[in-house]
Enzyme design. Structure first.
Site: not given
Length: 294
Positions: A280, A158, A161
């Site tokens: 990520h 989001d 992370c």
């Protein structure tokens, strides 16, 4: 002859392809603006490019997931409606009068056919992914962590992370620092050590080092938006926490920032292909049902 209309999926994919081409053109301009022998600016350029690509990939992936959800709900509603119509037909004493299909019915039939085709493509993509980069990255990371008695702990993708992963690691150590506190302290540290960070921030449009005003805006975004965190923010956090931060990667050696500190490192997992080929960070945890000794 009835005019063929684009489906929502076709419109979305066409727009995403256009946006990706525009981004690639922008990235090429950024590359041309930075001299090849300027290592510091080239390094920052790589981070800026990765950030831009990751943000777009993440947004596109969310759009795809949202559209899939909407289509799934619509198909379910139409399936229930069709089932009701079938029961009504079977219970009728007289055969239903067959009328000529309306344009609306033709559109529904076309959409149903496209939905079935889409479901097949999705299933094929899932099968193909078993041998794709995402699956291979997960395998490599799993093997690396398994040797250390660790496994990946999933963190939501989001924009927060990296901070959430660090928050998770600190919580396991009994240190409570919230996401908001981590972001706020990171910005404050960078603002009080401008010379350590400003030279590494490059304007993606001009290729110039950030102005003081742009730097303040960058720090403000850290606090008030879900701006992605990178190596600069990790460096600031390692000093704030006085703890090394180790970033485990699938295709290269781990990166450690804050090596000057002697405490047990915080371990993060960097995943390039986790979400639509987007950057990520995940946390780690001990492998469950394994007894660690020593």
């Amino acid at each position: 002859m009835e005019e063929e209309t684009e489906t929502e999926e076709e419109k979305m994919l066409k727009r995403q392809r256009r946006e990706r081409k525009e981004l690639q053109a922008r990235i090429q301009g950024m590359k041309n603006a930075v001299p090849k022998n300027d290592k510091k600016r080239r390094k920052q350029l790589i981070e800026d490019v990765a950030r831009l690509e990751a943000e777009m990939d993440e947004r596109h992936q969310q759009e795809v997931e949202q559209l899939k959800l909407e289509i799934s709900k619509q198909v379910e509603v139409e399936s229930l409606a069709n089932g009701s119509e079938k029961l009504a037909f079977e219970d009728s004493e007289k055969p239903a009068q067959h009328s000529r299909p309306t344009k609306a019915q033709k559109r529904r039939d076309k959409k149903a056919a496209l939905d079935k085709e889409r479901e097949v493509r999705i299933a094929e993509a899932e099968i193909e992914n078993l041998s794709g980069v995402r699956h291979l990255e997960n395998q490599k990371l799993g093997n690396l962590l398994d040797g250390r008695g660790l496994q990946i702990k999933q963190i939501p993708s989001d924009g927060h992370c990296m901070y959430r992963a660090i928050e998770d690691q600190l919580k396991e150590r009994g240190h409570i620092l919230t996401l908001a506190q981590l972001r706020s302290q990171t910005a404050q540290y960078m603002q009080s050590h401008v010379d350590d960070f400003l030279p590494f921030l490059i304007n993606s449009n001009t290729g110039d080092i950030y102005t003081p005003e742009a730097f303040e805006k960058y720090c403000d975004d850290i606090v008030n938006t879900p701006a992605w965190g990178g190596q600069l923010e990790l460096r600031a956090l390692s000093h704030i926490l006085q703890t090394p931060i180790e970033v485990v990667q699938a295709d290269s050696s781990p990166i450690v920032v804050g090596e000057e500190y002697s405490s047990k490192p915080i371990v993060l997992v960097y995943m390039r292909h986790a979400y639509g080929l987007g950057e990520h960070y995940n946390s780690v945890e001990p492998i469950k049902d394994r007894t660690e000794t020593g």
